[in-house]
Design an enzyme around this catalytic site. Structure first.
Site, short mmCIF file in Angstrom:
data_model
loop_
_atom_site.label_atom_id
_atom_site.label_comp_id
_atom_site.label_asym_id
_atom_site.label_seq_id
_atom_site.Cartn_x
_atom_site.Cartn_y
_atom_site.Cartn_z
N HIS A 65 2.79 -7.83 -2.85
CA HIS A 65 1.69 -7.14 -2.18
C HIS A 65 0.74 -6.47 -3.18
O HIS A 65 -0.38 -6.07 -2.81
CB HIS A 65 2.25 -6.09 -1.22
CG HIS A 65 1.39 -5.86 -0.02
ND1 HIS A 65 0.06 -6.21 0.03
CD2 HIS A 65 1.66 -5.30 1.20
CE1 HIS A 65 -0.46 -5.89 1.20
NE2 HIS A 65 0.50 -5.34 1.94
N ASP B 35 -3.06 -9.54 -0.46
CA ASP B 35 -3.19 -8.70 0.73
C ASP B 35 -2.53 -9.37 1.92
O ASP B 35 -2.35 -10.61 1.95
CB ASP B 35 -4.67 -8.44 1.04
CG ASP B 35 -5.34 -7.58 -0.02
OD1 ASP B 35 -4.62 -6.77 -0.64
OD2 ASP B 35 -6.55 -7.73 -0.23
#
Length: 406
Positions: free
Chosen positions: A377, A381
Site C-alpha cells: 500500500h 493505492d
C-alpha cells in the site's frame, strides 16, 4: 597429481552455500562431468562436476558445512595418479581370496567327517573341531547336525518375542525427529517475515466466472496440443496473459521501491510459484508481453520438472516484477498471498468451485474462482489495486478482449 574441487562462483546476491550431498566418496572412480557434490544456496542447488577422469580423493568440506564462493571442497586424483590406487584394491581382493579359502578349510576335516558333512550340507566353518590341532572328527559333525536340526525350532520362538518390542516403539513412545532447516526453507522464512514487517501489505478480493475460459479450453485443447508438439493448454497461461495486459494498464503494480525511489519497469517478468520437495520456488517468465499461450505453458511445464529435480538455475530464479501463485491446485478456496519483495504485488488463484450465481435475473450454477491481490500500500493505492484486479476479471470472463486489446 591432484585436482582441487572448488565451490562454484556464487552470484552477488548469494553470500555462501552449504554442502548438501556428496555423490562420490574417497576411492570412488570418477568420470569427467560426473556429479561430485551438490551445494545448496538460499535460492537454488548448484552442482559441482568432475573436470577429468580419476579417483575421488580427500573431502575437505563435509555435508552440512558452510562454503564460500570458490572455496576448496576436496580433491580429485587424475587418471594417471589414480591408476595405481585403483589397482591395489583389486590386488588386495585377489590376495585375500586364497587366504579366505584357507581359513574356510580350517579346521581340517578327516575323510569320514568331510563325507558326513557334505551329506548333511554343512560347511567346515559351521563345525567346531575338538580333535588334535582343531581337527574335526565324525562326532563333531554329528553334533553339528543335531544342532542344525534344533535351530529352526528355536528361531520361530525368538521372533514373536521381538515383535512386541517393535510395536511398542511405534505405539507407546512419543517420537520426535529433529532435522536442520534447509537453506532454502530458512531463506523463505526470512523473506516472508521481512515482507510482512517492512510492507504496508493489504489484500483485495474478487471472483471470476471461469466458464468462458473452460469452454474455450475444452473446444481447442486437442488441436492446441497437436499443433504445439504436446504442450497442453492449461489455465495458467490465460492468467499470465491477463496479468500482463493489466500490468500494462496499471504500471504501479509492476513497479518496485528502491530506497526512496520508485522503479517503473517497462517490461513484464512474471514469476510463477512452483511447489517442490525443497520448498516454494518462483521461476520467472521473462518478457511475457512477447510470449504466446503455447510458449507460456511450455516454459511453466519445463520449470515444474526442473523444480522437482532441483535443476533450476540462478538466472531462472532471479528478478521478476510480479508473481502469480496458484493455491487452487492444492484445494485452497481462499487465501491471502504474501508479496515477494522487492515486487509490489502478487496474484493468488484458487480452486474452481461451482456456485449458484445470479445472471440476467436468473440463478445459474457457474464454475467460480476467488482471486486475491496482495499489494504494497506504500506504492499502490486501493483504487489502483481494485481496478487492476477487475481488469484481470474482465479479461478472463471475455477472452476476446485479450486478442482485441480492449
Amino acid at each position: 597429481m591432484a585436482i582441487e574441487i572448488k565451490a562454484p562462483t556464487f552470484p552477488e546476491s548469494v553470500a555462501d552455500g552449504t554442502v548438501a550431498t556428496w555423490h562420490k566418496q574417497p576411492g570412488d572412480a570418477v568420470k569427467r562431468d560426473d556429479l561430485l557434490v551438490d551445494i545448496e544456496t538460499d535460492k537454488v542447488v548448484l552442482e559441482v562436476l568432475a573436470e577429468a577422469d580419476g579417483v575421488m580423493g580427500d573431502i575437505a568440506k563435509a555435508e552440512g558445512d558452510t562454503v564460500l564462493s570458490g572455496e576448496v571442497l576436496g580433491s580429485l586424483k587424475d587418471g594417471e595418479a589414480a591408476s595405481a590406487p585403483a589397482a591395489k584394491p583389486a590386488e588386495a581382493k585377489a590376495e585375500a581370496a586364497p587366504a579366505a579359502a584357507e581359513s574356510t578349510d580350517e579346521p581340517m576335516l578327516s575323510p569320514a567327517a568331510r563325507k558326513l558333512a557334505e551329506e548333511n550340507g554343512l560347511a567346515a566353518a559351521d563345525i567346531s573341531g575338538t580333535g588334535k590341532g582343531g581337527r574335526v572328527t565324525k562326532e563333531d559333525v554329528l553334533n553339528a547336525v543335531e544342532a542344525k536340526k534344533n535351530a529352526p525350532a528355536a528361531a520361530p520362538a525368538a521372533k514373536p518375542a521381538a515383535a512386541p518390542a517393535a510395536v511398542a516403539v511405534g505405539e507407546g513412545d512419543r517420537v520426535e525427529k529433529r532435522v536442520p532447516m534447509t537453506r532454502l526453507r530458512a531463506r523463505i522464512a526470512e523473506r516472508l517475515v521481512d515482507a510482512q514487517s517492512s510492507m504496508a501489505m493489504l489484500t483485495t478480493y474478487n471472483e471470476v466466472n471461469m466458464k468462458p475460459i473452460m469452454d474455450l479450453r475444452k473446444k481447442y485443447k486437442d488441436l492446441f496440443e497437436k499443433k504445439h508438439d504436446g504442450v497442453r493448454l492449461g489455465f495458467m497461461s490465460f492468467f499470465v496473459k491477463a496479468a500482463t495486459e493489466a500490468l500494462k494498464r496499471y504500471p504501479a503494480v509492476n513497479a518496485s521501491i528502491d530506497g526512496n525511489d520508485v522503479v517503473y519497469h517497462g517490461y513484464q517478468d512474471i514469476g510463477v510459484a512452483v511447489s517442490s520437495d525443497r520448498g516454494l520456488v518462483v521461476p520467472i517468465l521473462r518478457n511475457t508481453e512477447h510470449m504466446g499461450l503455447a510458449q507460456i505453458e511450455g516454459t511453466i511445464a519445463d520449470y515444474g520438472r526442473k523444480a522437482r529435480d532441483g535443476k533450476l538455475t540462478m538466472e531462472e530464479m532471479t528478478g521478476g516484477t510480479f508473481t502469480i501463485s496458484n493455491g487452487g491446485v492444492f484445494g485452497s478456496l481462499l487465501s491471502s498471498p504474501i508479496v515477494n519483495p522487492p515486487q509490489a504485488a502478487i496474484l493468488g488463484m484458487h480452486k474452481i468451485q461451482e456456485r449458484p450465481m445470479a445472471e440476467n435475473g436468473q440463478v445459474v450454477i457457474l464454475p467460480m474462482m476467488y482471486l486475491a491481490l496482495s499489494y504494497d500500500h506504500r506504492l499502490i493505492d486501493g483504487k489502483e489495486a481494485v481496478s487492476f484486479l477487475v481488469a484481470i476479471k474482465e479479461l478472463l470472463e471475455d477472452p476476446a478482449r485479450l486478442i482485441l486489446d480492449v
